[in-house]
Every structure is written in structure tokens, then in C-alpha cells.
Write a protein that holds these residues in place. Sequence first.
Motif, mmCIF file in Angstrom:
data_model
loop_
_atom_site.group_PDB
_atom_site.id
_atom_site.type_symbol
_atom_site.label_atom_id
_atom_site.label_comp_id
_atom_site.label_asym_id
_atom_site.label_seq_id
_atom_site.Cartn_x
_atom_site.Cartn_y
_atom_site.Cartn_z
ATOM 1 N N ALA A 192 0.891 -1.034 0.116
ATOM 2 C CA ALA A 192 -0.079 0.085 -0.092
ATOM 3 C C ALA A 192 0.906 1.132 -0.093
ATOM 4 O O ALA A 192 0.595 2.364 -0.706
ATOM 5 C CB ALA A 192 -0.993 0.014 1.344
ATOM 6 N N GLU A 210 2.376 1.647 -3.325
ATOM 7 C CA GLU A 210 1.309 2.398 -4.362
ATOM 8 C C GLU A 210 1.199 3.802 -4.249
ATOM 9 O O GLU A 210 1.016 4.567 -5.101
ATOM 10 C CB GLU A 210 -0.021 1.618 -4.307
ATOM 11 C CG GLU A 210 -1.047 1.973 -4.912
ATOM 12 C CD GLU A 210 -2.458 1.403 -5.096
ATOM 13 O OE1 GLU A 210 -3.304 1.911 -5.642
ATOM 14 O OE2 GLU A 210 -2.377 0.517 -4.101
ATOM 15 N N ALA A 211 1.122 4.289 -2.836
ATOM 16 C CA ALA A 211 0.892 5.509 -2.529
ATOM 17 C C ALA A 211 1.811 6.798 -2.921
ATOM 18 O O ALA A 211 1.431 7.839 -3.352
ATOM 19 C CB ALA A 211 0.637 5.499 -1.094
ATOM 20 N N ARG A 262 3.034 13.987 -1.873
ATOM 21 C CA ARG A 262 2.133 12.890 -1.575
ATOM 22 C C ARG A 262 2.640 12.312 -0.152
ATOM 23 O O ARG A 262 3.905 12.495 0.396
ATOM 24 C CB ARG A 262 2.408 11.529 -2.518
ATOM 25 C CG ARG A 262 1.675 11.962 -3.499
ATOM 26 C CD ARG A 262 1.978 10.708 -4.770
ATOM 27 N NE ARG A 262 3.325 10.976 -5.167
ATOM 28 C CZ ARG A 262 4.007 10.224 -6.134
ATOM 29 N NH1 ARG A 262 3.404 9.038 -6.351
ATOM 30 N NH2 ARG A 262 5.205 10.276 -6.439
ATOM 31 N N ALA A 278 2.099 8.690 2.461
ATOM 32 C CA ALA A 278 1.534 7.429 3.022
ATOM 33 C C ALA A 278 1.471 7.470 4.459
ATOM 34 O O ALA A 278 2.613 7.347 5.071
ATOM 35 C CB ALA A 278 2.590 6.427 2.286
ATOM 36 N N ARG A 335 -7.099 9.984 -0.488
ATOM 37 C CA ARG A 335 -7.521 9.473 -1.706
ATOM 38 C C ARG A 335 -8.048 8.125 -1.525
ATOM 39 O O ARG A 335 -9.038 7.554 -2.134
ATOM 40 C CB ARG A 335 -6.308 9.310 -2.611
ATOM 41 C CG ARG A 335 -5.658 10.606 -3.244
ATOM 42 C CD ARG A 335 -4.407 10.244 -3.848
ATOM 43 N NE ARG A 335 -4.091 9.231 -4.306
ATOM 44 C CZ ARG A 335 -3.092 8.707 -4.690
ATOM 45 N NH1 ARG A 335 -1.695 8.792 -3.964
ATOM 46 N NH2 ARG A 335 -2.926 7.651 -5.425
ATOM 47 N N TRP A 336 -7.403 7.221 -0.676
ATOM 48 C CA TRP A 336 -8.064 6.056 -0.142
ATOM 49 C C TRP A 336 -7.495 5.470 0.951
ATOM 50 O O TRP A 336 -6.323 5.908 1.648
ATOM 51 C CB TRP A 336 -7.802 4.801 -1.458
ATOM 52 C CG TRP A 336 -6.334 4.755 -1.611
ATOM 53 C CD1 TRP A 336 -5.925 5.290 -2.990
ATOM 54 C CD2 TRP A 336 -5.335 3.960 -1.139
ATOM 55 N NE1 TRP A 336 -4.643 4.801 -3.153
ATOM 56 C CE2 TRP A 336 -4.077 4.306 -2.300
ATOM 57 C CE3 TRP A 336 -5.098 3.276 -0.120
ATOM 58 C CZ2 TRP A 336 -2.831 3.582 -1.782
ATOM 59 C CZ3 TRP A 336 -3.790 2.699 0.180
ATOM 60 C CH2 TRP A 336 -2.932 2.878 -0.948
ATOM 61 N N ALA A 348 -3.505 7.034 1.613
ATOM 62 C CA ALA A 348 -2.886 7.632 0.673
ATOM 63 C C ALA A 348 -3.320 8.871 0.611
ATOM 64 O O ALA A 348 -4.627 9.157 0.518
ATOM 65 C CB ALA A 348 -2.840 7.026 -0.895
ATOM 66 N N SER A 397 -2.514 13.088 -1.238
ATOM 67 C CA SER A 397 -1.892 13.968 -2.013
ATOM 68 C C SER A 397 -2.427 15.304 -2.071
ATOM 69 O O SER A 397 -3.330 15.618 -1.527
ATOM 70 C CB SER A 397 -2.044 13.275 -3.556
ATOM 71 O OG SER A 397 -3.532 13.393 -3.792
#
Length: 394
Positions: free
Chosen positions: A247, A250-251, A346, A348, A372-373, A391, A393
Motif C-alpha cells: 500500500a 502504491e501511495a 504525497r 503514505a 485518496r483511499w 494515501a 496527495s
Amino acid sequence: MNETIVRIAARGDGVTASGRHIQFAVPGDLLLDDGTIRQGPGHQVPPCRHFPECGGCQLQHLTDAAYSDYCISRVEGALAQHGLETEIRAPHLSPPRTRRRATLRALTAGGRVLIGFNQAGSNKIVDMMECHILHPRLFALLAPLRRLLPSILLPKRTAEVQLALADQGPDVLLKGVTVSGLEAVEALTAFSEGQSLARLAIDEGFGSEPRFEPQPVTVTLGGVPVALPVGAFLQATEDGEAALVAAVREAIAGAERIADLFAGLGTFAFSLEGHVTAAEASRDAVLAIKTVTGRAGKTIQAEHRDLYRRPLDSKELTAFDAVVLDPPRAGAVEQVRELANSAAPRIAYVSCNPATFARDAEILASGGYRLRWVRPVGQFRWSTHVELAAAFSR
């Protein structure tokens, strides 16, 4: 009037729409007028004989689907309290018998040694005869420990048994015991050799001291064997750690300059590409990262820094394309405030407490970040303890 159970509270009770709390109820159950429960499809037969007495699990009566829904609702509920909503991804649930880190209690009572988790809401130890969460290699130590401990346990005193799985095998720390005399010392060695321990350490009240360590103990993070200090933090399961790492990657995908804050032993730092600055308050952890960085071919700069007392300020944060944040349960208000005023593109955020995460997420949102998620991670299977990765941003 009959009522439907609509959610599970933070401590594991089922809750009706009117706010009534019912122990061991599951969403979809029906609370009848006489106070009994008509079970819905979210129930399963608890697999362990010790449930619900043992405090290690609170939710063994939930099916996997119901437990996943609980993990999602914990995150959604925490965010809602701060006026936030976002995509909540399907949770990752660690399988049974995969926990590689646990702290148990031990006590002599009635002429025998009790070892296990405390009873829920009590100091009473539930003598563990089976366990569906511990890794089998750790559970296998309990019977030999029952034979070892009588010679070193203090009368009427509870000892702490910290268990972990290292690359070399089980890592055991016994706290609150007294090792006196040659016979007790020889018993420790025989136990360690007989159980193929990676390390046995003893804390008699003056700090931990390794008594058996045939080779340096390590844990592999991002493919790199890193020295594992006695009592150091590990993610509870290997698969849970992998889900969190995936995760985070990805973030912040594509970031070249990364700040890894509250870095620990480098759980995330060693799994990231690019130049990583790893900030951590534990000197042992910082030394462990520095020792292996060069020969691992990683570009990691480890910095000893207490981020509660001296967080990276907004100017320092401008040097990074992305920030990884993995604070303790209390969250990271001081550091998050600096992030909210920074230009870092960004973030995480990994959290073991949805409540403090949501509080910090609101601060970031007020500073212009978009959540974001979130992906919940249930490493502590069948417990009310929910972790997550998120995540953000600009």
C-alpha cells in the motif's frame, strides 16, 4: 420491540440503531423482546476453546465477511467523526496461526505455571492450551516454558513472556524473573538449545540481557537481513507487513526523494526505491539500519530524531517528493501539523489506531491534502485492533 444489530462497537459489542449494546451480537442479528439473540448470517462457531474468556480475541464469533465489514466500519466511523470520507478498500485479513509477535503473561498458581493472555478486562491469566492466532513455532514453546519457569518465576509475581519470530527462529524475552545459581543458568541453556531458539534474553528489572544468542539475530525487511534488537517492534504478521508495504509503495509510486518518519528498523525504507531519509527515535534501530544500508545496495540515510520533540518542519519537508508516516498509536499531531504546512506532494500514512489517524487526517485535509483511499489491515485477527494504510496527495 425487536431490534436489529446494525454495527459492532470499538470494544466488540453489537449495537442496535437505538444504541443498545449487546455482547457477542453481530450486524444482522435480531435482538428479541425477551433479550435473546436470533443469530444472522454473520455468525460462526468460535474455533478456540478459550473464547470468549481469553482476552487475545474478541471477535472469533464473526465470519470473515462480517469481520471484514467490521474493519471497514471502524475506519469509516473514525473518519466520519472528523467530517471525512473516502474510498475504503477491501481489508487484508491475516490468516489464522500467523502471528509472529506476542506478549503473554506467566504466573505460578496452585503448583503449576499458567501462561497466556489475560482474561478480557481482568488480570487473570487464561492458561493457553490452544491458540488459533499464534504462529505454531511460538505456540510450541509454551509447554517447554511451563517446565522452565518454575525455577525462575518469583512467588506471587507475574512475569512477562515476549515472543517473536526472527530469521534464525524464535526470539524469547522473559521479564520479571530471577535467574540465580548454576542450575537455573544451565536450565536456560538447555531450554534454548532444545527449542532451537534464535535468542533468549532475560530482564530481571535492570534491562534486558541476552543469555543465549549463537549467531546475530536478524529480521528480513525488503529482502535485507536487519539486526533485530531485543524487544524491538515487528509488524504482527509477515503477510500483514507485506500488505502495508504494498500500500505504501502504491501511495508514493515514482517518488525519488522520500522521508520515512518513525522508520523503526526500516520496514518500509528497505522496500522503497529512490533516496530515503529514515528518521527514528530508537538509537538501536538507527544503528541497525546504518549497519546494513551500504552492503544492501540501498540509498538510505538514517537519522536519530525524536519526531515528537523535533518533527521535520515544513521547510525541511520541501526536500522530499513523498513522506511515509508510521507513528505509534498516539498518532503524530506535531509532525502532521508541519506536513499540513508543507509542499510535500504525497503522503503514505500507516496507522494502528483509526481514531488518531482520523484526527491527523483532518489536520492534513485542512492543510490542502486529499485523502485518496484507505486500506484496513487486520493483522490482529479476531481482535478489535484494526490497522490501516492510507494515501494523501496535494
